[in-house]
Design a protein around this motif. Structure first.
Motif, PDB file in Angstrom:
ATOM      1  N   GLY A   1      -2.187   8.272   6.873  1.00  0.00           N
ATOM      2  CA  GLY A   1      -2.374   9.644   6.430  1.00  0.00           C
ATOM      3  C   GLY A   1      -2.949  10.552   7.502  1.00  0.00           C
ATOM      4  O   GLY A   1      -2.880  11.754   7.377  1.00  0.00           O
TER       5      GLY A   1
ATOM      6  N   PRO B   1      -4.863  14.846   4.871  1.00  0.00           N
ATOM      7  CA  PRO B   1      -3.959  13.722   5.113  1.00  0.00           C
ATOM      8  C   PRO B   1      -2.510  14.130   4.835  1.00  0.00           C
ATOM      9  O   PRO B   1      -2.249  14.936   3.943  1.00  0.00           O
TER      10      PRO B   1
ATOM     11  N   PRO C   1       9.338  15.391  -3.406  1.00  0.00           N
ATOM     12  CA  PRO C   1       9.333  16.851  -3.231  1.00  0.00           C
ATOM     13  C   PRO C   1       8.994  17.211  -1.801  1.00  0.00           C
ATOM     14  O   PRO C   1       8.399  16.432  -1.087  1.00  0.00           O
TER      15      PRO C   1
ATOM     16  N   SER D   1       4.484  18.068   3.176  1.00  0.00           N
ATOM     17  CA  SER D   1       3.891  16.855   3.697  1.00  0.00           C
ATOM     18  C   SER D   1       2.721  16.465   2.816  1.00  0.00           C
ATOM     19  O   SER D   1       1.658  17.056   2.866  1.00  0.00           O
ATOM     20  N   THR D   2       2.959  15.503   2.003  1.00  0.00           N
ATOM     21  CA  THR D   2       1.911  15.109   1.076  1.00  0.00           C
ATOM     22  C   THR D   2       1.828  13.607   1.045  1.00  0.00           C
ATOM     23  O   THR D   2       2.732  12.914   1.502  1.00  0.00           O
ATOM     24  N   VAL D   3       0.752  13.137   0.523  1.00  0.00           N
ATOM     25  CA  VAL D   3       0.572  11.707   0.492  1.00  0.00           C
ATOM     26  C   VAL D   3       1.115  11.127  -0.798  1.00  0.00           C
ATOM     27  O   VAL D   3       1.908  10.213  -0.811  1.00  0.00           O
ATOM     28  N   ALA D   4       0.676  11.713  -1.869  1.00  0.00           N
ATOM     29  CA  ALA D   4       1.092  11.165  -3.147  1.00  0.00           C
ATOM     30  C   ALA D   4       2.416  11.788  -3.559  1.00  0.00           C
ATOM     31  O   ALA D   4       2.745  12.896  -3.197  1.00  0.00           O
ATOM     32  N   SER D   5       3.169  11.045  -4.295  1.00  0.00           N
ATOM     33  CA  SER D   5       4.383  11.628  -4.834  1.00  0.00           C
ATOM     34  C   SER D   5       4.375  11.416  -6.341  1.00  0.00           C
ATOM     35  O   SER D   5       3.768  10.488  -6.848  1.00  0.00           O
ATOM     36  N   VAL D   6       5.043  12.306  -7.015  1.00  0.00           N
ATOM     37  CA  VAL D   6       5.043  12.202  -8.468  1.00  0.00           C
ATOM     38  C   VAL D   6       6.254  11.402  -8.898  1.00  0.00           C
ATOM     39  O   VAL D   6       7.380  11.764  -8.605  1.00  0.00           O
ATOM     40  N   PRO D   7       6.038  10.293  -9.563  1.00  0.00           N
ATOM     41  CA  PRO D   7       7.198   9.541 -10.033  1.00  0.00           C
ATOM     42  C   PRO D   7       7.878  10.301 -11.172  1.00  0.00           C
ATOM     43  O   PRO D   7       7.221  11.063 -11.896  1.00  0.00           O
TER      44      PRO D   7
ATOM     45  N   ALA E   1       9.133  11.421 -14.612  1.00  0.00           N
ATOM     46  CA  ALA E   1       8.489  11.174 -15.901  1.00  0.00           C
ATOM     47  C   ALA E   1       9.239  10.087 -16.652  1.00  0.00           C
ATOM     48  O   ALA E   1      10.467  10.034 -16.649  1.00  0.00           O
ATOM     49  N   GLY E   2       8.509   9.235 -17.323  1.00  0.00           N
ATOM     50  CA  GLY E   2       9.139   8.183 -18.106  1.00  0.00           C
ATOM     51  C   GLY E   2       9.287   6.899 -17.337  1.00  0.00           C
ATOM     52  O   GLY E   2       9.406   5.844 -17.915  1.00  0.00           O
TER      53      GLY E   2
ATOM     54  N   PRO F   1       5.292   3.268 -13.581  1.00  0.00           N
ATOM     55  CA  PRO F   1       4.830   3.127 -12.192  1.00  0.00           C
ATOM     56  C   PRO F   1       4.593   1.661 -11.876  1.00  0.00           C
ATOM     57  O   PRO F   1       4.162   0.907 -12.745  1.00  0.00           O
ATOM     58  N   ARG F   2       4.898   1.342 -10.638  1.00  0.00           N
ATOM     59  CA  ARG F   2       4.671  -0.042 -10.253  1.00  0.00           C
ATOM     60  C   ARG F   2       3.213  -0.253  -9.879  1.00  0.00           C
ATOM     61  O   ARG F   2       2.598   0.597  -9.288  1.00  0.00           O
TER      62      ARG F   2
END
Lengths: 601, 242
Positions: free
Chosen positions: A471, A553, A585, A588-594, A596-597, A600-601
């Motif tokens: 990061g 980050p 999306p 530059s980001t660290v987290a991404s949004v899975p 919906a539905g 998540p692993r």
């Protein structure tokens, strides 16, 4: 008075004697004249004196000059009641302050029974020796110190004894709340509150004349993190010392500077001189491979060498009785990018020789490597520069031997290599944001951008993979130098260092770690090189200081970052593969949004 | 006549002298008062100086780190705990109002009746799936660095994400035993709050029985930060992204 008509003398009219007859009277008149003159002179003197007294009297009564100065002003509320200003860090935390204490002294002439006084004092202050005290009190002096800087409790104890001839005097004592953490920076003062080391010595005059606190560029929190990680590394590799610097590449502020072992500034006397030695500024060392930063920058900036050029890294170079060889032999020739990535000595030497000795000398001078840095510390080391600067020196300097500089030199010069090419003078004082930072362009922005890619390359694919902090896009260069012991190089004692910078797509800070004589461990397969020793420490430091410094980050796989930092072994800077599928999306980001539905692993 | 004038002048001189002496004594008194006040100010300032020194001594980062390791369950902030503002999901419009809204992942031990009636787009699956990891996120919290650094990262502030109208009323006291979800260290004036920085800090957070910890129970402030499902979602996603 009217002048008598000529021929008539009213005074002598009765006699009207010719001049010879006046002779007997002459002595009398002369005596009269004389006494009258004397009277006149005396009167004049008396008059003058009385006039003077009168004038002075009028002056004293009417104009009030002679009156004693009276405290007509209220005490200043903001001014500290001490004579030496505080030293604070960049966030205002106290690093050094003065506290008023009471010191005990005696006038032996007024001490009537020294034995009794000595006995009572030694019971109230058990650390005092009775015999010593007795000789002091029965001496002939009019003033002897008994004990300086008593605590309030001790003062009360002595007060209660009510001894005649024993007095207190208000004194100041320097107190360092951060203690060992900043001891090499802040330094210390002597008993009489004169600075004897560090900033206390450098700014002695400023601290005693201006009551405003002296604000440093140091951040206490970074200082703590740096010290903790250096300590861990020293213990892990049984090293004898370490130095660390965190540096703002944009304005030359030193944000943290640690040298281990350190000391307690409250009690600096009688210590091993090694603990008082500032490895970060006073110590000059052969830096080893970190010098390849400057060698590579010099080569690329000259325009004669491109990053894709290949150099012979197979055949060793013989100079007189020396042979220059690689740490690990390479089986093929390397490009400039690979020379930097794999830290090739032979490649560096051949790059330096292409440009010549004079070019190297002037470039190193331009980077400030031949003079002490402008850092505000009295402990500022002179670099050891070869004189004369011959070809063999140029060869060894290209990979960091034969020239010794302090870690501060290295960090300062490296900052100019990656920040766009501007060399700022390093400082320990917080810069005023309104004042423009002084700086000098030493390399072109284009070269600087290329050097950033190479820095990043060393961490992604080179000798310092362990320095990565996800990061924060860390880049850097490792360095390992054999230490000179006497006239030859010792095989098993070395200086291992890593000069890291982050975030590499837009460098903000340099984190530099130097470990003195680390020994390899089982975990590192016996290696004690910069990549094994110092690089992981830098990685850990970056992880902790990133949030504190407000560095956002980023996703290291994002196209923005890749485009800014990519380089491959052939020296190409355009990333080859198409970007990963656009499931994420933009930005530059660290987290991404899975989606919906989705689970998540 | 002459006598009268002499009397007049004599009287005037006497009056002037009296006033002069009165004033002089008054000034003397005030000066003494000023002197004693100045001495008091000096004493107070010295005391303040001592207190400042003590404050700094007690805020020594090394000491704070030891204390925080002993009494708090906080860990250093990791890079993945920061997100850009653009990625924070907007709160869905409250047109659909499911009665049995799943609990926000970090709100435990809460009676269903007291669940805030909040519309959420997340399914039970994602919440449960994220739950174990959420604790990790909860533990570290989304920490706004308490630094005076010039550029702040886009931190996650509950109030910034959620429009004021959409805020859920603060939790009733029943939820007090639940760990506070978003720990924000407020920037103090003298920002000495060092990070809780220890790599050796703790076993994996999920392995700990959180709410039973004595130290942790004392930790949440009486006014629990506004809890909201979108933050829960966010934290769940952060955790899921690991």
């Amino acid at each position: 008075m009217s002048v008598p008509p000529p021929g008539i003398d009213p005074a002598h009219g009765a006699y009207s004697v010719p001049p010879p007859a006046s002779k007997p009277r002459t002595s009398l008149s002369v005596a009269l004249e004389q006494s009258r003159n004397r009277l006149m002179v005396t009167a004049a003197m008396v008059a003058v004196v009385f006039t003077a007294i009168g004038v002075k009297l009028v002056d004293a009564t009417l104009f009030n000059h002679a009156a004693e100065p009276r405290p007509r002003m209220a005490a200043e509320v903001d001014a500290p009641p001490v004579n030496r200003a505080d030293i604070v860090d960049r966030n205002g935390n106290l690093l050094a302050t003065s506290l008023a204490t009471q010191s005990l002294y005696a006038d032996p002439k007024l001490v009537s029974r020294p034995d009794e006084v000595a006995r009572k004092l030694s019971t109230a202050l058990p650390e005092l020796d009775y015999k010593d005290l007795l000789t002091k009190l029965s001496g002939d002096k009019r003033f002897v110190w008994i004990k300086r800087n008593l605590t309030p409790k001790q003062q009360a104890a002595v007060f209660r004894l009510g001894l005649p001839g024993v007095y207190f005097e208000r004194e100041e004592r320097r107190f360092y709340p951060a203690s060992n953490l900043t001891s090499h920076l802040v330094g210390f003062t002597g008993v009489d509150n004169n600075g004897l080391a560090g900033l206390e010595q450098q700014f002695n005059k400023r601290l005693t004349t201006d009551p405003k606190p002296l604000q440093l560029s140091i951040d206490l929190r970074l200082q703590h993190i740096m010290k903790k990680e250096l300590q861990t590394t020293i213990e892990e590799f049984s090293a004898i010392g370490a130095a660390g610097i965190i540096y703002d590449v944009r304005n030359g502020e030193v944000m943290s500077m640690v040298s281990l072992p350190d000391f307690d500034p409250h009690n600096p006397t009688g210590l091993d001189p090694d603990t008082l030695f500032n490895r970060a500024t006073l110590g000059v060392y052969e830096m080893g491979s970190t010098f390849k930063i400057f060698n590579t920058a010099m080569s690329l900036d000259s325009g004669k060498i491109r990053v894709s050029d290949t150099f012979d890294t197979i055949n060793n170079i013989k100079v007189g009785r020396f042979t220059i060889r690689e740490f690990h032999a390479f089986k093929h020739n390397l490009t400039v990018a690979e020379v930097f990535q794999e830290s090739s000595n032979l490649g560096s030497v051949r790059m330096a020789l292409t440009l010549g000795v004079q070019h190297q000398k002037s470039f190193m001078t331009k980077l400030g490597m031949t003079r002490p840095t402008s850092l505000e510390l009295p402990e500022n080391g002179w670099p050891l520069v070869p004189n004369p600067w011959r070809e063999v020196n140029a060869m060894t300097i290209s990979f960091g031997h034969g020239m010794s500089v302090s870690p501060m030199h290295t960090v300062n010069a490296a900052a100019s290599i990656i920040n766009g090419g501007v060399l700022h003078p390093p400082t320990l004082l917080k810069r005023d944001p309104a004042v423009e930072v002084p700086g000098e362009q030493v390399i072109s922005p284009k070269t600087s951008a290329m050097m950033r890619r190479l820095f990043r390359f060393v961490v992604t694919d080179g000798t310092a993979k362990s320095a990565n902090a996800k990061g924060y896009v860390v880049g850097g260069k490792t360095g390992t130098a054999d230490k000179q012991k006497g006239r030859s190089y010792a095989r098993n004692s070395r200086m291992s260092s890593f000069l890291g910078a982050f975030p590499m797509h837009d460098p903000r800070y340099i984190v530099y770690v130097l470990i003195d004589e680390p020994k390899g461990t089982k975990k590192t397969y016996g290696f004690a090189t910069g990549g094994w020793v110092a690089a992981p420490a830098v990685g850990r430091i970056v992880k902790q200081i990133g949030p504190l410094l407000g560095v956002q980050p980023v996703d290291e796989a994002s196209p923005d970052v890749i485009n800014a930092t990519y380089i491959n072994t052939a020296g190409q800077t355009t990333p080859p593969a198409p970007p990963p599928p656009p499931a994420q999306p933009k930005g530059s980001t660290v987290a991404s949004v899975p989606p919906a539905g989705n689970k998540p692993r | 006549m002459k006598y009268k004038s002499a009397l007049f002048w004599g009287g005037l001189i006497a009056a002037a002298g009296f006033v002069l002496f009165e004033t002089s004594y008054e000034v003397q008194e005030l000066e003494e008062k000023l002197g004693s006040l100045n001495r008091k100010i000096m004493v107070e300032q010295e005391a303040i100086q001592v207190l400042k020194a003590e404050w700094s001594f007690l805020n020594d980062p090394t000491r704070l780190e030891t204390l925080s390791r002993e009494h708090l369950a906080l860990q250093p902030t990791e890079a993945r705990q920061f997100v850009a503002m653009t990625i924070v999901p907007m709160r869905p419009s409250p047109t659909v109002a499911p009665e049995e809204a799943p609990l926000p992942p970090m709100v435990r031990n809460q009676t269903p009746g007291k669940t805030p009636n909040v519309a959420t787009a997340s399914t039970g699956d994602s919440v449960v799936g994220g739950g174990a990891i959420v604790q990790g996120g909860v533990q570290g919290g989304v920490v706004i660095p308490a630094s005076a650094s010039p550029i702040k990262p886009a931190p996650i502030k509950p109030s910034a994400i959620v429009p004021a109208s959409a805020k859920v009323p603060p939790l009733p006291s029943a939820a007090k035993s639940a760990p506070a979800p978003v720990v924000t260290t407020r920037p103090t004036e003298v920002a000495t709050k060092p990070p809780v920085t220890s790599r050796t800090l703790a076993p994996p957070p999920a392995a700990r029985p959180q709410p039973q910890q004595a130290g942790f129970q004392a930790a949440p402030p009486p006014a629990a930060p506004a809890q909201h499902d979108s933050i829960g979602l966010l934290v769940a996603r952060l955790g899921a992204n690991r």
